[in-house]
Each structure stands twice: as C-alpha cells, then as structure tokens.
Design a protein around this motif. Structure first.
Motif, mmCIF file in Angstrom:
data_model
loop_
_atom_site.group_PDB
_atom_site.id
_atom_site.type_symbol
_atom_site.label_atom_id
_atom_site.label_comp_id
_atom_site.label_asym_id
_atom_site.label_seq_id
_atom_site.Cartn_x
_atom_site.Cartn_y
_atom_site.Cartn_z
ATOM 1 N N PRO A 127 0.847 -1.197 0.000
ATOM 2 C CA PRO A 127 0.000 0.000 0.000
ATOM 3 C C PRO A 127 0.884 1.250 0.000
ATOM 4 C CG PRO A 127 -0.762 -1.583 1.639
ATOM 5 C CD PRO A 127 0.544 -2.091 1.108
ATOM 6 N N ALA A 128 0.411 2.299 -0.634
ATOM 7 C CA ALA A 128 1.225 3.510 -0.833
ATOM 8 C C ALA A 128 1.776 4.067 0.475
ATOM 9 C CB ALA A 128 0.406 4.577 -1.560
ATOM 10 N N GLU A 129 0.952 4.110 1.539
ATOM 11 C CA GLU A 129 1.439 4.703 2.792
ATOM 12 C C GLU A 129 2.550 3.854 3.426
ATOM 13 O OE1 GLU A 129 -2.239 2.361 3.458
ATOM 14 O OE2 GLU A 129 -2.032 4.242 2.393
ATOM 15 N N GLN A 130 2.473 2.533 3.277
ATOM 16 C CA GLN A 130 3.538 1.669 3.800
ATOM 17 C C GLN A 130 4.798 1.798 2.956
ATOM 18 O OE1 GLN A 130 2.052 -2.335 4.100
ATOM 19 N NE2 GLN A 130 0.679 -1.857 5.814
ATOM 20 N N ARG A 131 4.646 1.813 1.642
ATOM 21 C CA ARG A 131 5.796 1.916 0.743
ATOM 22 C C ARG A 131 6.554 3.226 0.997
ATOM 23 N NH1 ARG A 131 3.362 2.086 -3.661
ATOM 24 N NH2 ARG A 131 3.716 4.258 -4.184
ATOM 25 N N THR A 151 5.934 13.737 8.741
ATOM 26 C CA THR A 151 4.601 13.410 8.230
ATOM 27 C C THR A 151 3.476 13.887 9.132
ATOM 28 O OG1 THR A 151 4.594 11.250 9.339
ATOM 29 C CG2 THR A 151 5.449 11.337 7.068
ATOM 30 N N GLY A 152 3.772 14.124 10.398
ATOM 31 C CA GLY A 152 2.737 14.505 11.343
ATOM 32 C C GLY A 152 1.949 13.320 11.870
ATOM 33 N N LEU A 153 2.348 12.109 11.473
ATOM 34 C CA LEU A 153 1.674 10.904 11.958
ATOM 35 C C LEU A 153 2.220 10.530 13.337
ATOM 36 C CD1 LEU A 153 1.791 8.738 8.706
ATOM 37 C CD2 LEU A 153 -0.236 9.781 9.723
ATOM 38 N N PRO A 154 1.396 9.887 14.164
ATOM 39 C CA PRO A 154 1.904 9.436 15.465
ATOM 40 C C PRO A 154 3.013 8.399 15.288
ATOM 41 C CG PRO A 154 -0.504 9.304 15.379
ATOM 42 C CD PRO A 154 -0.027 9.620 13.994
ATOM 43 N N LEU A 155 3.966 8.407 16.220
ATOM 44 C CA LEU A 155 5.108 7.485 16.151
ATOM 45 C C LEU A 155 4.638 6.031 16.124
ATOM 46 C CD1 LEU A 155 8.179 7.144 16.138
ATOM 47 C CD2 LEU A 155 8.124 7.245 18.637
ATOM 48 N N GLY A 156 3.633 5.693 16.906
ATOM 49 C CA GLY A 156 3.113 4.327 16.928
ATOM 50 C C GLY A 156 2.577 3.896 15.574
ATOM 51 N N THR A 157 1.929 4.826 14.867
ATOM 52 C CA THR A 157 1.408 4.527 13.526
ATOM 53 C C THR A 157 2.556 4.258 12.568
ATOM 54 O OG1 THR A 157 -0.514 5.914 13.951
ATOM 55 C CG2 THR A 157 -0.009 5.430 11.640
ATOM 56 N N ILE A 158 3.592 5.076 12.647
ATOM 57 C CA ILE A 158 4.779 4.891 11.794
ATOM 58 C C ILE A 158 5.359 3.500 12.034
ATOM 59 C CG2 ILE A 158 7.136 5.693 11.315
ATOM 60 C CD1 ILE A 158 5.048 7.747 10.477
ATOM 61 N N LYS A 159 5.561 3.150 13.298
ATOM 62 C CA LYS A 159 6.169 1.858 13.625
ATOM 63 C C LYS A 159 5.290 0.705 13.162
ATOM 64 C CE LYS A 159 8.976 3.405 17.479
ATOM 65 N NZ LYS A 159 9.367 3.169 18.868
ATOM 66 N N SER A 160 3.982 0.825 13.369
ATOM 67 C CA SER A 160 3.059 -0.249 12.958
ATOM 68 C C SER A 160 3.077 -0.449 11.450
ATOM 69 C CB SER A 160 1.634 0.064 13.408
ATOM 70 O OG SER A 160 1.551 0.058 14.804
ATOM 71 N N ARG A 161 3.022 0.647 10.708
ATOM 72 C CA ARG A 161 3.005 0.534 9.248
ATOM 73 C C ARG A 161 4.307 -0.041 8.718
ATOM 74 N NH1 ARG A 161 -0.104 6.101 7.400
ATOM 75 N NH2 ARG A 161 -2.141 5.488 8.233
ATOM 76 N N ILE A 162 5.423 0.370 9.286
ATOM 77 C CA ILE A 162 6.719 -0.160 8.846
ATOM 78 C C ILE A 162 6.803 -1.642 9.187
ATOM 79 C CG2 ILE A 162 9.209 -0.100 9.290
ATOM 80 C CD1 ILE A 162 8.995 2.959 9.369
ATOM 81 N N ARG A 163 6.366 -2.033 10.379
ATOM 82 C CA ARG A 163 6.400 -3.440 10.769
ATOM 83 C C ARG A 163 5.531 -4.278 9.834
ATOM 84 N NH1 ARG A 163 6.373 -2.830 15.923
ATOM 85 N NH2 ARG A 163 4.207 -2.238 16.019
ATOM 86 N N LEU A 164 4.325 -3.786 9.511
ATOM 87 C CA LEU A 164 3.448 -4.516 8.591
ATOM 88 C C LEU A 164 4.082 -4.628 7.205
ATOM 89 C CD1 LEU A 164 -0.030 -3.013 9.557
ATOM 90 C CD2 LEU A 164 0.711 -5.378 9.869
ATOM 91 N N ALA A 165 4.672 -3.527 6.744
ATOM 92 C CA ALA A 165 5.303 -3.530 5.426
ATOM 93 C C ALA A 165 6.468 -4.514 5.386
ATOM 94 C CB ALA A 165 5.784 -2.128 5.070
#
Length: 174
Positions: A127-131, A151-165
C-alpha cells in the motif's frame, strides 16, 4: 551515610586521606565484582583503577539522594566495564580489509540482481502509505521519530506501518 563524608571531603577539599579510605575499601571490592561478572584479572584491575580515578575527578557528581556511595561506585564500574568491552569488540583500523573487494562470481551477481528485482516488485505491491514509510526509513535513512515529525503521523502509527510492510516484504521474498 556511610562513606558520604569521605566523598564530600574529596569533592570539597581533594582530601587524599578520605580518598585513600575510599580506595582501600572499594577498589578490591570493585575488582572482585568485575571478575565475578566475567572480566579477566587484568581488565578488572585496570577498570577498578579507572573507577577510582573517576571518583576522584567526579566526586562533585555524587548525589546521596539518588544513590548510596557504594551503588554510585558500582554503577560507574559496571558502565566502565561495558565501555571497555565495547571498545575491545570494535575492529581496529589495521584489522579492516583494505583495497578493492573481490568481484562476486557470476552466479552471485545474477542471484543479487534477481533478489533486487524481486524486492522492487514486492515494494510495488505494498500500500502507498507503507511503501512511502519504508522508502523514508531505509532509502532515506530517517529514524522513525524523524518520519513522524515530517509526516505529522503518530510514532506508533509509523512503527506499525513499517512493521506490517516489512512483514509483507519478508513473505514476498520467500
């Protein structure tokens, strides 16, 4: 309050007698502590000497409201041992290989090229946001905190998306 007065005497007056008392009591105990934790006798002796020198030079940093004198000294010893061990594990410049690396053989080169193509295809399916986050973290060499700030995204969201990717990429590369 045991030993606090001696540390204060070292701190305030560079009192050699107070330091000698501290040294006589703590240096052998620090050496023994270090040897019990796996240090060689020579390393333990060197480290104990450095700990006591630190006590002499940094007595002003001791705070009896945070720790006892023995806790403070043994914490210095533990940290100094860790520093020495890390330094020993780091390769010296003369141990590093110099000159051009050997050229990979043809099979390795083809395998590497195939893996690179497979990774590119796997990245394209994310998905584009993960990539975008993977690209910033690994190709842009940004930390998760830096990405969150950009990005202004929460740190937890960043970590979750990177882990999923990374999980998706791992499965795609099998």
């Amino acid at each position: 309050m045991a030993w606090v007065l001696q540390v204060y005497a070292v701190r305030d007056n560079k009192d050699r007698k107070a330091f000698a008392e501290l040294f006589g009591y703590f240096a052998p105990r620090v050496k023994s502590f270090l040897m019990k934790s796996g240090a060689s006798p020579d390393l333990a002796e060197e480290c104990a000497q450095e700990v006591m020198a630190t006590l002499w030079n940094k007595a002003h940093m001791f705070d009896p409201t945070k720790a006892s004198v023995s806790t403070w000294i043994f914490t210095i010893a533990r940290n100094r041992k860790i520093d020495i061990l890390r330094k020993q594990r780091r390769p010296e410049p003369e141990d590093l290989p110099w000159g051009p690396e050997a050229e990979p053989d043809q099979a390795e080169a083809i395998g590497l090229q195939q893996e690179t193509e497979q990774l590119g295809q796997a990245l394209a399916t994310l998905p584009a946001e993960q990539r975008k986050l993977i690209e910033r973290a690994y190709f842009g060499e940004l930390s998760h905190s830096q990405i969150a700030a950009e990005t202004g995204l929460p740190l937890g969201t960043i970590k979750s998306r990177i882990r999923l990717a990374l999980d998706r990429l791992r499965h795609a590369m099998k």
